[in-house]
Design a protein around this motif. Structure first.
Motif, PDB file in Angstrom:
ATOM      1  N   TYR A 142      54.364  31.556  84.204  1.00  0.00           N
ATOM      2  CA  TYR A 142      53.704  31.572  82.893  1.00  0.00           C
ATOM      3  C   TYR A 142      54.658  31.045  81.813  1.00  0.00           C
ATOM      4  O   TYR A 142      54.276  30.237  80.966  1.00  0.00           O
ATOM      5  CB  TYR A 142      53.255  32.994  82.570  1.00  0.00           C
ATOM      6  CG  TYR A 142      52.822  33.188  81.137  1.00  0.00           C
ATOM      7  CD1 TYR A 142      51.559  32.819  80.702  1.00  0.00           C
ATOM      8  CD2 TYR A 142      53.693  33.755  80.202  1.00  0.00           C
ATOM      9  CE1 TYR A 142      51.164  33.000  79.383  1.00  0.00           C
ATOM     10  CE2 TYR A 142      53.305  33.934  78.886  1.00  0.00           C
ATOM     11  CZ  TYR A 142      52.042  33.559  78.482  1.00  0.00           C
ATOM     12  OH  TYR A 142      51.668  33.733  77.176  1.00  0.00           O
ATOM     13  N   ARG A 143      55.923  31.473  81.878  1.00  0.00           N
ATOM     14  CA  ARG A 143      56.888  31.071  80.860  1.00  0.00           C
ATOM     15  C   ARG A 143      57.293  29.597  81.011  1.00  0.00           C
ATOM     16  O   ARG A 143      57.268  28.836  80.036  1.00  0.00           O
ATOM     17  CB  ARG A 143      58.129  31.952  80.931  1.00  0.00           C
ATOM     18  CG  ARG A 143      59.221  31.564  79.933  1.00  0.00           C
ATOM     19  CD  ARG A 143      60.447  32.428  80.100  1.00  0.00           C
ATOM     20  NE  ARG A 143      61.040  32.296  81.420  1.00  0.00           N
ATOM     21  CZ  ARG A 143      61.837  31.283  81.785  1.00  0.00           C
ATOM     22  NH1 ARG A 143      62.123  30.309  80.926  1.00  0.00           N
ATOM     23  NH2 ARG A 143      62.347  31.244  83.012  1.00  0.00           N
TER      24      ARG A 143
ATOM     25  N   VAL B  17      56.267  37.600  76.052  1.00  0.00           N
ATOM     26  CA  VAL B  17      55.177  38.046  76.937  1.00  0.00           C
ATOM     27  C   VAL B  17      55.667  38.096  78.385  1.00  0.00           C
ATOM     28  O   VAL B  17      55.426  39.080  79.104  1.00  0.00           O
ATOM     29  CB  VAL B  17      53.968  37.102  76.799  1.00  0.00           C
ATOM     30  CG1 VAL B  17      52.913  37.433  77.865  1.00  0.00           C
ATOM     31  CG2 VAL B  17      53.358  37.225  75.406  1.00  0.00           C
ATOM     32  N   ALA B  18      56.363  37.047  78.818  1.00  0.00           N
ATOM     33  CA  ALA B  18      56.843  37.003  80.197  1.00  0.00           C
ATOM     34  C   ALA B  18      57.870  38.103  80.461  1.00  0.00           C
ATOM     35  O   ALA B  18      57.871  38.716  81.532  1.00  0.00           O
ATOM     36  CB  ALA B  18      57.452  35.634  80.493  1.00  0.00           C
TER      37      ALA B  18
ATOM     38  N   SER C  32      45.116  32.205  79.057  1.00  0.00           N
ATOM     39  CA  SER C  32      45.947  33.001  78.154  1.00  0.00           C
ATOM     40  C   SER C  32      46.574  34.129  78.959  1.00  0.00           C
ATOM     41  O   SER C  32      46.200  34.387  80.110  1.00  0.00           O
ATOM     42  CB  SER C  32      45.102  33.566  77.010  1.00  0.00           C
ATOM     43  OG  SER C  32      44.226  34.583  77.496  1.00  0.00           O
ATOM     44  N   TYR C  33      47.526  34.805  78.348  1.00  0.00           N
ATOM     45  CA  TYR C  33      48.192  35.890  79.068  1.00  0.00           C
ATOM     46  C   TYR C  33      47.226  37.015  79.419  1.00  0.00           C
ATOM     47  O   TYR C  33      47.435  37.747  80.383  1.00  0.00           O
ATOM     48  CB  TYR C  33      49.366  36.423  78.233  1.00  0.00           C
ATOM     49  CG  TYR C  33      48.969  37.179  76.984  1.00  0.00           C
ATOM     50  CD1 TYR C  33      48.678  38.536  77.017  1.00  0.00           C
ATOM     51  CD2 TYR C  33      48.891  36.539  75.749  1.00  0.00           C
ATOM     52  CE1 TYR C  33      48.316  39.233  75.878  1.00  0.00           C
ATOM     53  CE2 TYR C  33      48.543  37.220  74.607  1.00  0.00           C
ATOM     54  CZ  TYR C  33      48.259  38.568  74.676  1.00  0.00           C
ATOM     55  OH  TYR C  33      47.895  39.255  73.536  1.00  0.00           O
TER      56      TYR C  33
ATOM     57  N   GLY D 177      53.337  28.859  78.824  1.00  0.00           N
ATOM     58  CA  GLY D 177      52.486  29.930  78.326  1.00  0.00           C
ATOM     59  C   GLY D 177      51.084  29.469  78.021  1.00  0.00           C
ATOM     60  O   GLY D 177      50.572  28.503  78.600  1.00  0.00           O
ATOM     61  N   ASP D 178      50.454  30.144  77.058  1.00  0.00           N
ATOM     62  CA  ASP D 178      49.093  29.811  76.666  1.00  0.00           C
ATOM     63  C   ASP D 178      49.080  28.406  76.096  1.00  0.00           C
ATOM     64  O   ASP D 178      49.845  28.079  75.192  1.00  0.00           O
ATOM     65  CB  ASP D 178      48.568  30.771  75.599  1.00  0.00           C
ATOM     66  CG  ASP D 178      48.615  32.225  76.078  1.00  0.00           C
ATOM     67  OD1 ASP D 178      48.183  33.078  75.318  1.00  0.00           O
ATOM     68  OD2 ASP D 178      49.083  32.469  77.199  1.00  0.00           O
TER      69      ASP D 178
ATOM     70  N   ALA E 244      55.142  35.889  86.275  1.00  0.00           N
ATOM     71  CA  ALA E 244      55.544  35.895  84.863  1.00  0.00           C
ATOM     72  C   ALA E 244      56.435  34.703  84.549  1.00  0.00           C
ATOM     73  O   ALA E 244      56.328  34.097  83.477  1.00  0.00           O
ATOM     74  CB  ALA E 244      56.262  37.203  84.538  1.00  0.00           C
TER      75      ALA E 244
END
Length: 460
Positions: free
Chosen positions: A447-448, A161-162, A52-53, A452-453, A444
């Motif tokens: 992650y995107r 989030v990113a 997760s983030y 993501g999560d 970041a």
């Protein structure tokens, strides 16, 4: 078996049919693994890690900003509202599969013999037997569109989030650039003071003073630009978070947060892209398009509707519940359009073309995702070497600037050499900050682009 029961059994058996084609997802139109070569690091993970983030971005201040944004960001609120509307729309469409029951009551009075009349009735009006799955396919289409809308909300969430993590790092980088500009300005002021003294002593020409003043003016301009950039970074964070930001939540430098951005292994199998929210969205839109084909095909066949009415009527209110006051009525209607100039057939062709477009969009989403991840991995694979080179360049430029200034003070070198060394140092330090920022922004971005999560869902 009575004829009525035979008809009922036939209707129930036919109602289990669906004219929608099966959704067969094509193999991902991308290589099975990520690109290899000098620009890429070796990938050891076989699948997207379940992270997760909060595991990737470990700075408590950044996490506080992200949590606030997940609660107050307006774009995310819009996405959640759209999702709530889509889920409600599924219930609206699904209600058409069930009969609608109404109740009514009335009373009439007359001066003629017989007095008053009282009526109570309950009935089913126009309930369509879903013989060929039109209503069920319409519901299935709407349900898949709701799933696609949920994926859109996840996309907005992951991107938010990113973007916050990137903007947070950008603010830290701009703080570093402001510190570099101020240090350069301080050094330039000292050079101006020294050069003016040498000019007054007849040792240095006036051009040396003009050059020193140019360096000072450029540094002061950079200070003003970085001050504006910091304010803009705060404005961007404020918009993303959806509320005002406490100054204590902002970083002081890149070095302060560099260790809090954990790397995200991408894995060797490109099928992890199928977990990306935008790819999931495209998949559900493809499934919805197939259901639309089923609904359009069902319109080529007759429709059968049932009606029914149960009622009580009496000239006396006290006799309303007696057996003689009860009445019942039932009926059925069948309708079939013999000629519509090919309109219904064209409707099927429209949905089939829309399905083909949805299939291309699904494959295009996978290809776009592959390109974005491959680009991010290429950056990740070279950022380490770029950071080492930038640090070495900055250290060499600092040494050259220090030695050149000492030689200028001793009268060995001219001021032009000192000017070039100062400008080189300024550029090298800025480049080092840019590479350090790119390294954090790359994490970041990964992650995107990897979705993501893995278990993230709207509202979680």
């Amino acid at each position: 078996m009575s004829r009525f029961l035979q008809v009922c059994v036939f209707c129930v058996s036919v109602a289990g049919c669906s004219l929608a084609p099966q959704t067969a997802l094509p193999p991902p139109p991308v290589p099975a693994s990520w690109p290899m070569g000098d620009a890429f690091l070796a990938q050891s993970e076989a699948a997207l890690p379940a992270v997760s983030y909060t595991e990737l971005f470990r700075d408590p201040r950044l996490l506080a900003l992200i949590d606030a944004a997940l609660a107050d960001n307006r774009d995310l609120r819009i996405a959640y509202a759209d999702l709530a509307a889509a889920r409600a729309q599924v219930r609206v469409v699904r209600a058409g599969q069930f009969p609608s029951v109404g109740v009514g009551a009335g009373a009439t009075a007359s001066d003629e013999e017989g007095g008053s009349r009282f009526d109570i009735s309950a009935g089913v009006s126009g309930f369509e037997l879903d013989l060929f799955g039109r209503l069920r396919n319409a519901t299935e289409s709407e349900r898949n569109r709701a799933f696609a809308t949920e994926a859109v909300a996840r996309t907005v969430r992951v991107a938010l989030v990113a973007e916050i993590a990137t903007t947070y790092a950008t603010y830290a980088a701009d703080r570093d650039l402001l510190a570099i500009a101020r240090a350069t300005a301080d050094n330039a002021r000292e050079s101006v003071r020294l050069t003016r003294l040498r000019l007054e002593g007849g040792v240095a020409p006036r051009t040396d003073l003009a050059r020193a003043e140019q360096v000072l003016a450029a540094a002061e301009q950079s200070i003003a630009e970085q001050t504006a950039s910091l304010a803009q970074d705060v404005n961007a964070l404020r918009l993303l978070v959806g509320r005002d930001i406490e100054p204590a939540l902002l970083p002081a430098s890149l070095a302060e947060i560099a260790g809090s951005y954990a790397p995200l292994p991408a894995g060797t199998d490109s099928r992890v892209l199928l977990r990306r929210p935008d790819v999931i969205e495209a998949e559900y839109r493809l499934r919805a398009a197939n259901a639309d084909i089923g609904a359009a095909r069902a319109r080529l066949f007759p429709t059968l509707s049932l009606t029914g009415l149960l009622g009580l009527a009496s000239t006396a209110l006290g006799d309303l519940v007696t057996g003689g006051a009860f009445s019942a009525r039932a009926g059925a209607d069948a309708a079939f359009t013999i000629f519509d100039a090919g309109g219904r057939r064209a409707g099927v062709e429209v949905t089939e073309a829309q399905r083909d477009a949805a299939l291309a969009q699904y494959e295009g989403a996978i290809q776009t995702a592959f390109r974005e991840v491959a680009d991010a991995l290429a950056d990740q694979g070279t950022l380490g070497e770029r950071a080492r080179a930038a640090a070495a360049n900055s250290a060499a430029a600092a040494t050259e600037a220090r030695l050149t200034e000492a030689r200028y003070r001793a009268g060995v070198d001219n001021f032009l050499d000192n000017l070039v060394a100062q400008r080189s140092l300024f550029a090298a330090r800025r480049q080092q900050v840019a590479v350090e920022l790119a390294a954090l922004a790359n994490r970041a971005t990964l992650y995107r682009v990897l979705g993501g999560d893995r278990a993230a869902s709207p509202g979680s």
